[in-house]
Design an enzyme around this catalytic site. Structure first.
Site, PDB file in Angstrom:
ATOM      1  N   CYS A  41       0.807  -1.301   0.201  1.00 53.15           N
ATOM      2  CA  CYS A  41      -0.156  -0.102   0.209  1.00 53.15           C
ATOM      3  C   CYS A  41       0.925   1.317  -0.021  1.00 53.15           C
ATOM      4  O   CYS A  41       0.506   2.085  -0.535  1.00 53.15           O
ATOM      5  CB  CYS A  41      -0.991  -0.017   1.318  1.00 53.15           C
ATOM      6  SG  CYS A  41      -0.077  -0.372   2.835  1.00 53.15           S
ATOM      7  N   HIS A  64      -2.664   6.680   4.383  1.00 51.04           N
ATOM      8  CA  HIS A  64      -1.350   6.605   4.476  1.00 51.04           C
ATOM      9  C   HIS A  64      -0.799   7.954   4.015  1.00 51.04           C
ATOM     10  O   HIS A  64      -0.900   8.466   2.989  1.00 51.04           O
ATOM     11  CB  HIS A  64      -0.488   5.335   3.901  1.00 51.04           C
ATOM     12  CG  HIS A  64      -0.905   4.022   4.350  1.00 51.04           C
ATOM     13  ND1 HIS A  64      -1.470   3.844   5.261  1.00 51.04           N
ATOM     14  CD2 HIS A  64      -0.492   2.906   3.884  1.00 51.04           C
ATOM     15  CE1 HIS A  64      -1.634   2.508   5.715  1.00 51.04           C
ATOM     16  NE2 HIS A  64      -0.680   1.993   4.851  1.00 51.04           N
TER      17      HIS A  64
END
Length: 344
Positions: A130, A242
């Site tokens: 990710c 994130h």
């Protein structure tokens, strides 16, 4: 005639997100089959306005299925993906099990779409980590323009990257702080509520963690093996999204204004970069969105041809589920897959 798609790990965070995104983007599917472990048989999951019942991954016959979107973990994928591929079903795997296999393409469609044609060796395509996915979306257009020599990245990764258990731990610990209950630590190595932890995945012999190594190895595989990469991966008390602080050294001169213009035109990128209070994007704003947001673009005077920037994305979407669906769309767009029912 549409495709028959199996979603393995359909009861998890990423699996449910895959089901949502398949419906949102109107992927040409005639049938969706949610799969999970035997203990989840009969669990209901949503696909648009439909409710589907989960079937057992271990018992499922993939011979008439076109695509398997695999989000059931690395060990399950190592065990099952080769057999699924041999059954003629293309696996798009979200774990780290196949990312570093030279016979398995590692794909971010905005970055290296042509590499997808190598999937035929094993009928498996890997989805990157990710934190890497959003990073390379931002780096690719800049690399094309000025050739990246070196990257220093510090990640600020949400607890959803550790799955539902990570999200539950942040919630339970935060509540415990406010009501003065004991803080229980199970998923993470230290308390995550109102704290940050500079440790994701296991430690390696050189002192880096495996998460940090993944960023290095995957960036080199997808973007350019000559790029030097160093990373520090940090878990932060954020549920979804994130963020990354990225410092880049280029071979050729490039200004902040030039980088801003390049990124504004780049696929998958959305520049929000105003030099004022709030003129940037945080994980909270990116949650639920598909774009990789780029802010704080500025020149680094400490190195020749250096830039610094801030990259934010929804890790459950671009970092996992969305990228998986985009890979499936790329297979269709390139004519690399046809529905088995139509072929029959």
């Amino acid at each position: 005639m549409g495709f028959k798609i199996a979603v393995a790990g359909a009861t998890g965070n990423v699996g449910r997100e895959m089901l949502d995104i398949l419906e949102e983007r109107g992927f040409p599917a005639d049938e969706i089959v949610p799969l999970a472990s035997r203990r989840s048989i009969g669990t209901e999951v949503s696909y648009g306005d439909k409710t589907l019942k989960v079937r057992a991954l271990e018992d499922y016959d993939f011979s008439d299925t076109d695509l398997c979107l695999m989000s059931a973990g690395g060990e399950v994928s190592k065990k099952m993906s080769p057999a699924i591929g041999k059954a003629g079903c293309i696996v798009i795997d979200n774990s780290s099990a196949w990312r570093y296999d030279s016979d398995v393409p590692l794909i971010v469609p905005e970055v290296n779409p042509d590499a997808i044609e190598g999937f035929r060796k094993k009928n498996i395509i890997a989805n990157p980590n990710c934190s890497t996915a959003q990073l390379v979306v931002a780096l690719k257009p800049l690399h094309d323009a000025a050739t990246i020599k070196r990257i220093v990245v510090s990640t600020y990764q949400s607890v959803s990257g550790a799955g539902k258990d990570g999200m539950d731990e942040l919630f339970n610990q935060s509540r415990a702080v406010f009501v003065s209950d004991p803080i229980e630590t199970k998923k993470f190595t230290k308390r995550i509520a109102f704290n940050v932890i500079p440790h994701i995945d296991v430690f390696m012999e050189d002192g880096y963690t495996k998460e940090e190594w993944k960023i290095l190895a995957e960036t080199k595989k997808m973007l350019d093996p000559k790029i030097r990469v160093t990373a520090t991966a940090v878990r932060v008390p954020v549920f979804v999204g994130h963020a990354e602080a990225v410092n880049i050294e280029f071979e050729k001169p490039i200004t902040a204004d030039e980088a801003r213009d390049i990124l504004r035109e780049a696929p998958g990128c959305l520049v929000v970069d105003k030099h004022e209070d709030g003129g940037y994007v945080t994980p909270h704003e990116c949650a639920g969105d598909d774009a990789t947001y780029i802010s704080r673009i500025r020149e680094d005077a400490t190195v020749e041809n250096g830039l610094a920037l801030w990259v934010v994305s929804d890790n459950l979407r671009k970092g996992a589920a969305l990228n998986t669906i985009q890979i499936a769309e790329l297979l269709v767009a390139k004519g690399l897959i046809q529905p088995k029912k139509q072929a029959a």
